[in-house]
Design a protein around this motif. Sequence first.
Motif, PDB file in Angstrom:
ATOM      1  N   MET A   1     -58.428 -53.864  29.927  1.00 34.86           N
ATOM      2  CA  MET A   1     -59.702 -54.257  28.844  1.00 34.86           C
ATOM      3  C   MET A   1     -59.644 -52.951  27.764  1.00 34.86           C
ATOM      4  N   ASN A   2     -59.608 -53.375  26.427  1.00 36.68           N
ATOM      5  CA  ASN A   2     -59.271 -52.429  25.819  1.00 36.68           C
ATOM      6  C   ASN A   2     -60.703 -52.388  24.840  1.00 36.68           C
ATOM      7  N   ALA A   3     -61.559 -51.442  25.805  1.00 37.65           N
ATOM      8  CA  ALA A   3     -63.015 -51.248  25.147  1.00 37.65           C
ATOM      9  C   ALA A   3     -63.369 -49.752  25.141  1.00 37.65           C
ATOM     10  N   LYS A   4     -63.738 -49.351  24.048  1.00 36.47           N
ATOM     11  CA  LYS A   4     -64.124 -47.874  24.162  1.00 36.47           C
ATOM     12  C   LYS A   4     -65.581 -48.002  24.393  1.00 36.47           C
ATOM     13  N   SER A   5     -66.030 -47.128  25.220  1.00 36.57           N
ATOM     14  CA  SER A   5     -67.317 -47.140  25.552  1.00 36.57           C
ATOM     15  C   SER A   5     -68.073 -46.007  24.905  1.00 36.57           C
ATOM     16  N   TYR A   6     -69.208 -46.231  23.968  1.00 34.84           N
ATOM     17  CA  TYR A   6     -70.068 -45.483  23.325  1.00 34.84           C
ATOM     18  C   TYR A   6     -71.207 -45.049  23.970  1.00 34.84           C
ATOM     19  N   SER A   7     -71.493 -43.723  24.287  1.00 37.34           N
ATOM     20  CA  SER A   7     -72.848 -43.478  24.896  1.00 37.34           C
ATOM     21  C   SER A   7     -73.874 -42.752  23.779  1.00 37.34           C
ATOM     22  N   LEU A 180     -58.273 -64.226  11.317  1.00 35.43           N
ATOM     23  CA  LEU A 180     -58.687 -63.166  12.047  1.00 35.43           C
ATOM     24  C   LEU A 180     -57.931 -62.665  13.162  1.00 35.43           C
ATOM     25  N   LEU A 181     -57.151 -61.569  13.300  1.00 35.97           N
ATOM     26  CA  LEU A 181     -56.201 -61.486  14.651  1.00 35.97           C
ATOM     27  C   LEU A 181     -57.164 -60.564  15.330  1.00 35.97           C
ATOM     28  N   SER A 182     -57.893 -59.618  15.014  1.00 36.21           N
ATOM     29  CA  SER A 182     -58.840 -58.965  16.048  1.00 36.21           C
ATOM     30  C   SER A 182     -59.918 -58.426  15.099  1.00 36.21           C
ATOM     31  N   ALA A 183     -60.874 -57.599  15.930  1.00 37.48           N
ATOM     32  CA  ALA A 183     -62.128 -56.904  15.030  1.00 37.48           C
ATOM     33  C   ALA A 183     -62.641 -56.021  16.052  1.00 37.48           C
ATOM     34  N   GLU A 184     -63.271 -54.791  15.487  1.00 36.49           N
ATOM     35  CA  GLU A 184     -64.009 -53.870  16.349  1.00 36.49           C
ATOM     36  C   GLU A 184     -65.481 -54.392  16.265  1.00 36.49           C
ATOM     37  N   GLU A 194     -63.083 -53.557  21.164  1.00 32.49           N
ATOM     38  CA  GLU A 194     -61.654 -54.044  20.368  1.00 32.49           C
ATOM     39  C   GLU A 194     -61.798 -55.573  20.949  1.00 32.49           C
ATOM     40  N   VAL A 195     -61.847 -56.718  20.094  1.00 30.99           N
ATOM     41  CA  VAL A 195     -62.019 -58.026  20.451  1.00 30.99           C
ATOM     42  C   VAL A 195     -60.887 -58.599  19.892  1.00 30.99           C
ATOM     43  N   ASP A 196     -60.289 -59.546  20.571  1.00 32.29           N
ATOM     44  CA  ASP A 196     -59.025 -60.423  20.006  1.00 32.29           C
ATOM     45  C   ASP A 196     -58.785 -61.436  21.223  1.00 32.29           C
TER      46      ASP A 196
END
Length: 477
Positions: A1-7, A180-184, A194-196
């Motif tokens: 999964m392409n997710a950055k986690s922001y704390s 739309l190809l992807s989005a943040e 990052e979603v797609d």
Amino acid sequence: MNAKSYSAPARKEAPDVSKPSSRHGIVHLLRAELAGDVLGPGDPGYDAGRRVFLPGFDRRPAAIVRPTDAGEVADAVAVARDAGLELAVRGGGHSYAGYGTSEGGIVLDLTGLARFEIDARARVARAAGGLTAGDVTAAAAAHGLAPVFGDTSSVGIGGLTLGGGIGYLVRKHGLTIDQLLSAEVVTADGRVLEVDDNNHSDLFWAIRGGGGNFGVVTRFDYRLHPVDIVTGGMLALPATPETIAGLVAAVEAAPEELSVIGNVLLAPPLPFVPPELVGSPLLLALLVHAGPLDEGERAVAPLRALAPPVADFVRTMRFDEMFAAEGPEPLPRAALRTFFSDALDEAAAGELLDRLRASTAQFPAVGIRVLGGAAARVPAEATAFTHRHRRLLVTVSAFYSSPEEDSAHQAWAKDAATALRQGADAAYVNFLGDEGADRVRAAYPGTAWDRLTEIKRRYDPENVFRLNQNVPPTEPR
Ligand SMILES: Cc1cc2nc3c(=O)[nH]c(=O)nc-3n(C[C@H](O)[C@H](O)[C@H](O)COP(=O)(O)OP(=O)(O)OC[C@H]3O[C@@H](n4cnc5c(N)ncnc54)[C@H](O)[C@@H]3O)c2cc1C
């Protein structure tokens, strides 16, 4: 999964915002968290910053913040969430319900986000969530390319895209969301995702039509098209039952390269309107033929043949020139009714003209967008915009100045829409005003509503993103 986690960093207890001194505290708290602009009442720029496109929304937010990146967006969302404050996420500020500003809440103005890049070779634009349709169109045009947006330069790509996006290339290339190809996306709990189609595909489905309910989109990645020189412009015809119904029939019969937005109005005193026609019904067909130029002339010929034009500004032009002119300054208030329809014959067009003449608003109008083509080939369940099989999108609108006239014009718009609609009731979310929960529900027929509420429960269970055409995180009935 392409997710950055922001704390989000540890922060002081949120102030009690019911007290004016604490509203001041919110400004301090936000300044401590964000490097971008934070404006409070009395600060230079605050009054300009609280304004949105429609001048009737005279609201006074506790703070206006302009984050510069997704991390700062997450900080601002966290402050609003922890303080229980209303959060107005503003892209271009064109919401017909005034959702880009707030009374006493926090305005999250996305215009400070890092801007964009165009990859001309890959035909992709990566655009910050606070840009306008005009910004991206102009940048793409420099490469002989075009994005797929609406009809107006100053509309934000944020709201436009999240609701669907229907414009001058709808029949040739589909809706904005179809590019739309992807989005943040910054979610209510501060994650930057990052979603797609492969990552958070549920969220990717929901943001293509479901509006701003699921997070703040800080970047949109769009497919661009080699649309450069087109046949386009405005054809003004006398509005009669024959020309209105004839326009719809002619566009439906035309090649998909031709997309047309027809506006029926009572002619204002514009330079191209002969004095004797001022006040009489006019049909302004705004059109683009995105194909070979000789075919463009052929495609437009049946429209020109409907009646001797009052004015003919259709010519060979660069596509981005369609966005050169903005309309006149809007009147403060708007009563709208949007609906999809399956037909508009001469009888319905006659009714439309009667309704238009009966309006007492300063500026009543009916907009007709012919759909079909590429927009209709996307399966209905592929995105949260499910109206793929509908033939027309119609918007009845009355613009006026005084709040005392609200109920009269709202009633006019509602009655006219009921009289004109053919087929099932359904709304286009981007053309909704503040019309109540039933009308939001009408934007998501079939199973779309249940799917959206389920995704909402997953990504925003506390309904932090509620100042929008709201899909609440409720359990299915
Ligand atoms: C003059 C005019 C012309 C228009 N023409 C067209 C047209 O041709 N085709 C069409 O389809 N629509 C059109 N619209 C409708 C338009 O798409 C909607 O009003 C849209 O919501 C405006 O987006 P915005 O970002 O400018 O508005 P805003 O008021 O800033 O935002 C609208 C909604 O989207 C949310 N939002 C905005 N940006 C983001 C983001 N980045 N992340 C999360 N949420 C966000 C907001 O919270 C709000 O709920 C037009 C509207 C106007 C006023």
